[in-house]
Design an enzyme around this catalytic site. Sequence first.
Site, PDB file in Angstrom:
ATOM      1  N   SER A 472     -27.705  -4.741  46.858  1.00 40.82           N
ATOM      2  CA  SER A 472     -27.315  -4.917  48.193  1.00 40.82           C
ATOM      3  C   SER A 472     -26.315  -5.931  48.618  1.00 40.82           C
ATOM      4  CB  SER A 472     -28.484  -5.042  49.210  1.00 40.82           C
ATOM      5  OG  SER A 472     -28.267  -4.445  50.488  1.00 40.82           O
ATOM      6  N   ASP A 483     -13.281  -7.122  42.431  1.00 40.76           N
ATOM      7  CA  ASP A 483     -12.217  -6.484  42.959  1.00 40.76           C
ATOM      8  C   ASP A 483     -10.893  -7.451  43.110  1.00 40.76           C
ATOM      9  OD1 ASP A 483     -13.485  -4.225  42.660  1.00 40.76           O
ATOM     10  OD2 ASP A 483     -14.075  -4.158  44.867  1.00 40.76           O
ATOM     11  N   LYS A 497     -27.820  -0.400  45.261  1.00 39.90           N
ATOM     12  CA  LYS A 497     -27.919   0.069  46.666  1.00 39.90           C
ATOM     13  C   LYS A 497     -26.839  -0.098  47.490  1.00 39.90           C
ATOM     14  CE  LYS A 497     -30.759  -1.324  50.637  1.00 39.90           C
ATOM     15  NZ  LYS A 497     -29.564  -1.889  51.495  1.00 39.90           N
TER      16      LYS A 497
END
Length: 725
Positions: A472, A483, A497
Site C-alpha cells: 500500500s 519512477d 495492494k
Amino acid sequence: MKLKRISPLLLTFALVSPLALLARADNLPLSGPTADQSTASKLVYGLLSDSRYAYRPRALDDTLSADIFDRYLKALDGGKQFFTAADVARFAPYKTELDDAIRSGTLTPAYDIFAVYKQRVDQRVAYARGLLKQDFDFTGDERWYYDREDAPWPASDAELDGIWKKSVMNDWLRLKLAGKKPAEIRKTLDKRYANLLRSVNELKSEDVFQTFLNAYTSSIDPHTDYFTPRTAENFNQSMSLSLEGIGAVLQRQDDMVAIREIVPGGPADLSKKLSVGDRIVAVGQGGSGPMEDVIGWRIDDVVAKIRGKKDTLVRLEFLPVEEGVDGKHSMVTITRDKIKLEEQAAKAETITLPAHDGQPERRIGVVKLPAFYQDFEGRRRNPNDYTSATRDVSRLLTQFKADKVDGVVMDLRNNGGGSLDEAVELTGLFIDKGPVVQVRESGGRVSVNSDRHAGVAWDGPLAVLTNRGSASASEIFAGAIQDYGRGLIIGETTFGKGTVQNMVDLDRWPANETERFGQVKLTIAQFFRVEGGSTQHKGVVPDIAFPVSVDATEFGESTYDNALPWTKIAYVPHTQYGNFAPLLPRLEALHASRIAQDKEFQWWSDDVAQFRAEAEKKYVSLNEAERRAERDKQDAKRKSRQAERKELGLALDPLADDSLDDGLGANERDIVKDAAREKLADKRPDPLLRESAAILGDAVQVLGEDRKLSALVLPESTSIGSWAD
C-alpha cells in the site's frame, strides 16, 4: 447524503482470523441483532451499493448473497474442522437470503449459523479432551494435513473425529518432542482446548455482527471492512501511535490478564510498582471507586476499564509475578496520561561497512519504518505539532546529514501501509517538488497527489528495502522513488495492494452524540504510479532481487479472489533524477560475489528454501522417529552455525538456544521469558539489511570510479541524487 472526505488511508492488512480481532462492548445474548446493529447493517448496505462512495459497488443480490454465505462460513470455520457437509447443506437456504437480511437489518440467519457453530465447537472440544485420556501410537505413517482451506467439508462426524484425532496427535507429539512428560502434556492440552471453548463462549452479539458484516464487506473487495465502535477506536489509535491510558501492553493468560510489556516513561513505568508478568485481578475508577473483579474477563474488556482520559486516576489490584495464584495481592494507583507507542515509530541505526578491496570504510544510515502513521486528530488541532511518520523520518535524516553518512536505506519490510498523505509527504523528503501518485476515483476522475514543498531532507544515495509484506503506502513510496530514478529498490516484489481506503463514520448521518454504529473502511479509489502503471497485483519489482521468502500464490494481493485487476493509465511528467539500468549488472555481479562468501546470507537463503519446501507439503508426519530425526537435524544445524559464527568472529544469534519448537502457544509460555525473547529477536543478525547497505555502498563506489557510467546513470544537471564521491 454527502460523504465527508477525510485523508484517505491505505490500511495495513492483517493475516489473522477475523474472530481474533473482535471487540465486545456489551453483554447482550446471542438471540439476535440489536436495533443499533440493524441500523448499522442498513447504513453499510447504503455505502457499499452506491457508486458515489464505493470504488467498485456491487449489487446486493442473490449472487452476492452466496458469496457472503461462503465468506461467513470461512470466517467461522476456515479450517473446516467444526461444520460437516450436512451442516452446510442445512444452511443452504440462507445462501439467497443474506442479501435481504442485510438490507432489512433482520440478521437472524447469521445468528442461527453462529449458534450451530457454538454447538459444534463444544462437541469438538469435548471429543479432543476425551482423546487425552488415551495413549497414542506414533510409529505409523500417518500425516496431519493442517492446510484444509481447499478441502471438502467433512462428510460425517466420523470423518471429523479422524481429523481431530490427527490434530490432537500433532499437538501431543510437538510437546513430547520438546521434552514434556505425558501428565504435563495432558494438562497443557486439556487447558488449551478448554480455552478454545471459553473464547468462543465469550463471543457476544457485537462479535457475531462484526464477523457477519465483514463477510459482506470483504465480498465487495479484500480491503473494505466494518469496525464496531471499539475496534474503530483501536484502529485509530494504532494510526496515531497514541492513546490515553497507563502505558502497559496486556496479554490474556488462563483466567487472568497479565502485563506483557511496560512502555518506557509511561505512567505504569513511572509508578515503579508494576512488572512484566504481574496479573491484574481488579480495577477501580478514580481514587475511591469500587474495585471490579476482572478475573475471567476478556482482555478487551479489561483494557477498556484501564484506559481513560488523561489526568484521571485508575486503581489496579494485581498479583505480583513472583507470587503464586494464592499469593498476596498488591495495589497501585496510577494517573493516566497520553501514551506514545514508540515501538511502532520510525527508528534509526547506522551500519559500518569496513574498508576492503580499495574501497574506503562507509557508514550507511538505516531508517526502519513499520507503518505510515499519522495522528489525524492531532494534526487538525495543531498542524505544527503532531505525530507523523514523515516528521519522525525527517528528524532522523537531519541527524544522518550531521553525521555525514554515505547513504541511507529506508527499510520498509513488513510495512503494511497507512496514510496516503504520509506516503506523499515522505517521498517529498527525497525529491524536489513533483507528482508522487495518481488517484482514480469511482467515477473515473484522476487526480495527482504531489509533493509541493521545495527542497529535500536527504539528497544523497538512497535505497529502499522491501519484501512481500511491504504494501500500500509502502508501494506508493517505493514506486515513486523507482519512477524518479531517485534510489535503488532492493529485496522482494511487494504485496501488490493498489487501492485507497477511507474511514467513514456511520454515526455522522444520524448525528449521534455517542458512538453507536461503528465505522467502515471503504475502498474509494485506486492509485497509480506516476509512470502510469498500478501496483495492483504486480507490486513494485526490485532493481536488485533477493530470494523470494513467500510465494505470490500464498501471500499478497494476487491471493484474493475478488481483488481488482491490474491496469494502467496515462503517464504524468516528472523529473528523472537517474536511470540505474546501466549500473545494475555491475551491482548484481558484486552482490553475487559477496553473498557467495556471506555465511549469514547463505544460511538465510537455505532457511527460506527449506521453509518453502515444507510449506509446499501442507502436512507434517505423525511418526515420532521421523519427526525426532528432523528435530535433531535442526538442532545440529543450529549448533553448527553458532560454532561457525564464533570461529568466523560473527555476531552470535541470541536466540540460537531457543529456536526449536516448544509446542506451546503464545499464551501458554512464561510471559516474562517470552517477552525477553521477543526483545532479543531485534538483536538477531540481519543479513538482508546489511547486504542492502553493502549494495548501496557498491553503487557509491562504482559511480565514483566510473565517470562515464555515472554520467549515464545520474545526470549532472541536478545535485539531488548525486551519488559520486
